[in-house]
Scaffold this active site. Structure first.
Site, short mmCIF file in Angstrom:
data_model
loop_
_atom_site.label_atom_id
_atom_site.label_comp_id
_atom_site.label_asym_id
_atom_site.label_seq_id
_atom_site.Cartn_x
_atom_site.Cartn_y
_atom_site.Cartn_z
N SER A 136 0.85 -1.19 0.00
CA SER A 136 0.00 0.00 0.00
C SER A 136 0.89 1.23 0.00
CB SER A 136 -0.89 0.00 1.25
OG SER A 136 -1.58 1.23 1.40
N TYR A 149 -3.22 -0.55 10.17
CA TYR A 149 -3.08 -0.89 8.75
C TYR A 149 -1.69 -0.52 8.25
CZ TYR A 149 -4.22 -1.26 3.78
OH TYR A 149 -4.23 -1.62 2.45
N LYS A 153 1.19 -3.08 6.58
CA LYS A 153 1.74 -2.95 5.23
C LYS A 153 3.23 -2.63 5.23
CE LYS A 153 -1.94 -4.14 3.05
NZ LYS A 153 -1.96 -5.43 2.32
#
Length: 228
Positions: A136, A149, A153
């Site tokens: 990401s 998150y 990533k």
């Protein structure tokens, strides 16, 4: 040449879009997702030689059973795409409930490791194959309220680059930033503004050719989908 491509998280979003596009180009998909209804719908719509299964990648036992079944019936994939992922509800890190934080880590990091553990040995034994782990922009930068998150990533970036150093010269592992795509997950972050970003139907026309042209020379390179 037609490829056998394994994709996790095929029921919606990026996974579903890639599945549709790869199949339209004549490739075979072996995919999984957690929800039975969309998996059944995919299997009924496409049928053999495509193969879809209900699997929670965060569950090592489920992944192991799925991997053993696929390898026995089909052999190793040509391309393995770890796409399955979840995001936390927007909140400062200290307000994210422990169970929610754990789920992000379990799916986005441990889930990738579970899938790699089951399929990479067979790919290495055969001596070829491309591994794509979806990263990401938040695996290379950060934003507030999505710390779990981002954590997951950034881990994918490190995991994939380390894995790349362990593979034979005939293979590749790539952390791939898909870009900012209008998906349900993006709406969690951006609300109505999510619609202003790249549409899935446009994105899948960009990502699939990009993945198909990856080769061992790309091993360990952090890449981004052009126009994503």
């Amino acid at each position: 040449m037609a490829q056998h491509i394994l994709i996790t998280g095929v029921s919606r979003g990026l996974g579903r879009a890639m599945t549709e596009e790869f199949i339209s180009l004549g490739h075979t998909i072996w995919g999984c997702a957690r929800q039975a209804e969309p998996v059944t719908a995919l299997q009924n719509h496409y049928g053999p030689p495509h193969d879809f299964a209900v699997v929670d990648v965060a569950n090592q036992d489920q992944v192991k059973a799925w991997g053993q079944s696929l390898l026995e019936r089909h052999g190793p994939p040509d391309i393995l795409i770890n796409n399955a992922g979840v995001i936390n509800a927007l909140a400062p890190l200290w307000q994210v409930p422990p169970a929610e934080f754990d789920r992000v880590i379990d799916v986005n990091i441990k889930g990738v490791a579970n899938v790699l553990r089951q399929f990479v040995p067979a790919m290495v034994q055969r001596g070829r194959g491309i591994i794509v782990n979806l990263s990401s922009g938040w695996g290379r930068s950060t934003s507030p309220q999505v710390a779990p998150y981002c954590t997951s990533k950034w881990a994918i970036e490190g995991m994939t680059r380390a894995l790349a150093q362990e593979l034979p010269a005939t293979m590749a592992a790539v952390p791939l930033n898909p870009g900012i795509i209008h998906t349900d997950m993006l709406e969690v972050c951006y609300g109505d503004e999510a619609a202003s970003f790249t549409a899935l139907q446009q994105w899948k026309k960009q990502v699939v050719p990009f993945i198909l042209q990856l080769s061992p020379k790309d091993n360990g390179r952090p890449l981004t989908v052009p126009g994503g």
